[in-house]
Design a protein around this motif. Structure first.
Motif, mmCIF file in Angstrom:
data_model
loop_
_atom_site.group_PDB
_atom_site.id
_atom_site.type_symbol
_atom_site.label_atom_id
_atom_site.label_comp_id
_atom_site.label_asym_id
_atom_site.label_seq_id
_atom_site.Cartn_x
_atom_site.Cartn_y
_atom_site.Cartn_z
ATOM 1 N N LEU A 407 29.467 30.391 38.094
ATOM 2 C CA LEU A 407 29.614 31.143 36.848
ATOM 3 C C LEU A 407 29.211 32.605 37.046
ATOM 4 C CD1 LEU A 407 28.301 28.578 34.222
ATOM 5 C CD2 LEU A 407 30.652 29.387 34.482
ATOM 6 N N ASP A 408 28.185 32.832 37.861
ATOM 7 C CA ASP A 408 27.810 34.210 38.188
ATOM 8 C C ASP A 408 28.924 34.902 38.966
ATOM 9 O OD1 ASP A 408 25.374 34.135 36.913
ATOM 10 O OD2 ASP A 408 24.246 33.535 38.698
ATOM 11 N N ASP A 409 29.594 34.135 39.847
ATOM 12 C CA ASP A 409 30.746 34.707 40.570
ATOM 13 C C ASP A 409 31.842 35.114 39.583
ATOM 14 O OD1 ASP A 409 29.472 34.309 42.953
ATOM 15 O OD2 ASP A 409 30.554 32.477 43.483
ATOM 16 N N HIS A 455 46.874 27.962 43.209
ATOM 17 C CA HIS A 455 47.987 28.853 43.513
ATOM 18 C C HIS A 455 47.579 30.034 44.369
ATOM 19 C CE1 HIS A 455 50.698 26.810 40.739
ATOM 20 N NE2 HIS A 455 49.703 26.783 39.873
ATOM 21 N N ALA A 456 46.269 30.346 44.382
ATOM 22 C CA ALA A 456 45.847 31.522 45.141
ATOM 23 C C ALA A 456 46.158 31.319 46.611
ATOM 24 C CB ALA A 456 44.353 31.755 44.951
ATOM 25 N N ASP A 457 46.749 32.355 47.240
ATOM 26 C CA ASP A 457 47.165 32.219 48.631
ATOM 27 C C ASP A 457 46.042 32.522 49.612
ATOM 28 O OD1 ASP A 457 46.890 34.960 48.381
ATOM 29 O OD2 ASP A 457 49.055 35.329 48.246
ATOM 30 N N GLY A 458 44.912 33.034 49.111
ATOM 31 C CA GLY A 458 43.782 33.283 49.991
ATOM 32 C C GLY A 458 43.897 34.564 50.779
ATOM 33 N N ALA A 462 45.536 44.346 48.216
ATOM 34 C CA ALA A 462 45.198 45.760 48.193
ATOM 35 C C ALA A 462 44.929 46.233 46.770
ATOM 36 C CB ALA A 462 46.325 46.583 48.831
ATOM 37 N N GLU A 463 45.624 45.652 45.786
ATOM 38 C CA GLU A 463 45.433 46.040 44.398
ATOM 39 C C GLU A 463 44.108 45.465 43.895
ATOM 40 O OE1 GLU A 463 45.225 47.303 40.931
ATOM 41 O OE2 GLU A 463 47.004 47.940 42.067
ATOM 42 N N PRO A 464 43.126 46.320 43.518
ATOM 43 C CA PRO A 464 41.803 45.812 43.143
ATOM 44 C C PRO A 464 41.839 44.831 41.977
ATOM 45 C CG PRO A 464 41.739 48.190 43.476
ATOM 46 C CD PRO A 464 43.181 47.794 43.542
ATOM 47 N N ALA A 465 42.643 45.114 40.946
ATOM 48 C CA ALA A 465 42.679 44.225 39.796
ATOM 49 C C ALA A 465 43.151 42.838 40.200
ATOM 50 C CB ALA A 465 43.572 44.800 38.700
ATOM 51 N N HIS A 470 42.277 37.077 41.487
ATOM 52 C CA HIS A 470 42.374 35.969 42.429
ATOM 53 C C HIS A 470 40.981 35.433 42.774
ATOM 54 C CE1 HIS A 470 46.651 35.568 43.371
ATOM 55 N NE2 HIS A 470 46.736 36.880 43.158
ATOM 56 N N GLY A 471 39.982 36.339 42.871
ATOM 57 C CA GLY A 471 38.614 35.881 43.089
ATOM 58 C C GLY A 471 38.127 35.042 41.926
ATOM 59 N N LEU A 472 38.497 35.435 40.721
ATOM 60 C CA LEU A 472 38.141 34.669 39.527
ATOM 61 C C LEU A 472 38.801 33.297 39.545
ATOM 62 C CD1 LEU A 472 36.809 34.535 36.748
ATOM 63 C CD2 LEU A 472 38.778 35.757 35.819
#
Length: 494
Positions: A407-409, A455-458, A462-465, A470-472
């Protein structure tokens, strides 16, 4: 524990200002009571009234705080009258005290104002027992309460109202699916039952200081919701009392007024400064302050300190039996509700930020982020019993800690996403909408007990948003395993 208290973050030095203002407000109230010629009993009553006015009033706006402060005497003075009138009628006094306990806890359903008024009513009855108040003292006690609340208000809203320069705090509404209105009713019944046990057993221990046990039960129930939270708070209260009594034995002041006044100011500062980070430390300072007051009254001694510890133990036992046996509110049910609410807020933050990046001028994710921080704080409070060092269930402890880390992540990725959105040059990438939909799907799957499609490809983006989104999504995907238990509970079990 020392590191947690003295190294804890204090953004804007809010806790420091809170504590210093309390010392100023209570000192002014005590000084005015002294100048007015009030007795020691009147001065103690006034000091406590000022302390409660500065400590318990937590409305979201300054105007709301002022209204609640003005209402305190309207609640406290009738209770004080009842306590004094019933001084020589023990049965009626005890039944009235229990009624005040139940009504004070039940009043929490009306939010911070109900909570503040309930605490003030209880403590007014409590101090009447502490001072053995009688009807002939009432005029002076009335004057002390009114004068001290006015002094506290003058310092809080006139001399140093630092809240006017701060944005209103984001106070999340209770999760609707859990029926917290029902929980307040259960807690009112629990607190009354626990206080009844404490009252009866406390009187068997001491016919003079029995109210300590009732006070311990009451304060253990304050700011708790679940069974686990209440049990942990009872342990911390007992621990803080033990440490405080140890310090009292080590530094006797023999009722010296000047030394007592200086130490009392230190105790007041400690109560206000540590309350937000450690209940154990707050209770240490409360115990020291109570001991100093008894020193002024000329009754402090080893027997009294031992009695205080025994009565605190009785109160803690009463609270524990009540939350275990009387309409228990499980840690799981409360934790489940707050985590669900936090996850939905994560999604709302992502949606609002994506709208901002897509060019929507009315999109503002900042309030959502502030709400998320408050919700995560509430999650940590509800999960605290599961991660407590004394919790013997190591598997649940590890799972709860993992949930908090993830949750902190999520919160970290949301903050990064919002920071990107605040840049006027941020890209309006059309892939944001797709990623945001996946976040929504992940949240829905978590809260409904369904599997999350990954679905995230890992690959790095380059695009920060997009990287934050994807990290979320990855954090939400990882949450699926610890949030599901073999027993079928959708979220952390307890």
């Amino acid at each position: 524990m020392l590191k947690r208290v003295f190294m804890a973050p204090d953004p804007g030095r809010t806790r420091l200002r809170f504590a210093v203002r309390a010392v100023l407000g209570i000192a002014l109230a005590v000084a005015l009571c002294g100048l007015a010629g009030h007795s020691l009993a009147g001065t103690v009553t006034g000091g406590l009234a000022a302390l409660l006015a500065l400590f318990t009033v937590t409305d979201a706006t300054v105007r709301g705080q002022a209204v609640t402060t003005a209402l305190l005497p309207a609640v406290g003075l009738p209770v004080l009258t009842a306590a004094a009138e019933l001084h020589d009628h023990p049965v009626a006094r005890d039944l009235t005290f229990l009624a005040v306990v139940g009504a004070g806890v039940y009043a929490r359903r009306w939010g911070p104002r109900g909570h503040s008024l309930g605490v003030f009513a209880f403590m007014t009855f409590f101090v009447a027992q502490f001072l053995h108040a009688t009807t002939d003292q009432l005029p002076q006690l009335y004057a002390a309460v009114l004068l001290s609340v006015l002094a506290a208000a003058a310092v809080r809203f006139g001399l140093w109202c630092y809240e006017r320069r701060l944005p209103p705090p984001a106070v999340p509404a209770p999760p609707g699916g859990t029926g917290l209105a029902r929980v307040t009713t259960r807690q009112a019944v629990q607190a009354t039952a626990g206080a009844g046990f404490a009252l009866v057993v406390g009187q068997l221990v001491s016919g003079q200081r029995w109210y300590w046990a009732v006070g311990a039960t009451w304060w253990i129930f304050v700011n708790t919701t679940s069974r686990g939270e209440t049990l942990v708070r009872g342990f911390r209260r007992l621990l803080g009392t033990v440490i405080g009594i140890g310090l009292l034995v080590a530094m006797p002041v023999h009722g010296d007024p000047a030394v007592t006044a200086a130490l009392a100011a230190v105790c007041v500062f400690g109560i206000f400064y540590t309350a937000a980070v450690s209940y154990t430390w707050m209770m240490l300072w409360v115990t020291l302050l109570a001991g100093l007051l008894y020193g002024l009254l000329g009754v402090l001694g080893p027997d009294l300190l031992g009695l205080r510890l025994a009565e605190t133990g009785v109160g803690a036992l009463g609270a524990a039996l009540a939350v275990i046996l009387v309409l228990p509110v499980t840690t799981h049910s409360i934790t489940d509700a707050w985590i669900r609410r936090a996850l939905r807020c994560v999604h709302a933050c992502a949606v609002e930020t994506a709208r901002r990046l897509a060019g929507a001028t009315d999109a503002d994710p900042a309030p959502r982020v502030a709400e998320l921080e408050q919700l995560l704080a509430r999650v940590r409070l509800s999960v605290a019993p599961l991660v407590h060092p004394l919790n013997p269930m190591l598997g649940r402890k590890r799972r709860a800690r993992h949930v908090l880390d993830l949750l902190d992540d999520c919160a970290r990725e949301i903050r990064g996403l919002v920071a990107v959105a605040a840049d006027p040059e941020a890209s309006h990438d059309t892939r944001l909408a797709t990623a945001c939909r996946r976040v929504e799907a992940a949240v829905e799957a978590l809260t409904e007990g369904r599997d999350i499609a990954v679905h995230a490809d890992g690959l790095p983006h380059a695009e920060p948003a997009l990287a934050h989104l994807h990290g979320l999504e990855r954090a939400l995907t990882e949450l699926a395993r610890p949030l599901r238990t073999p027993s079928g509970s959708p979220l952390v079990g307890a």
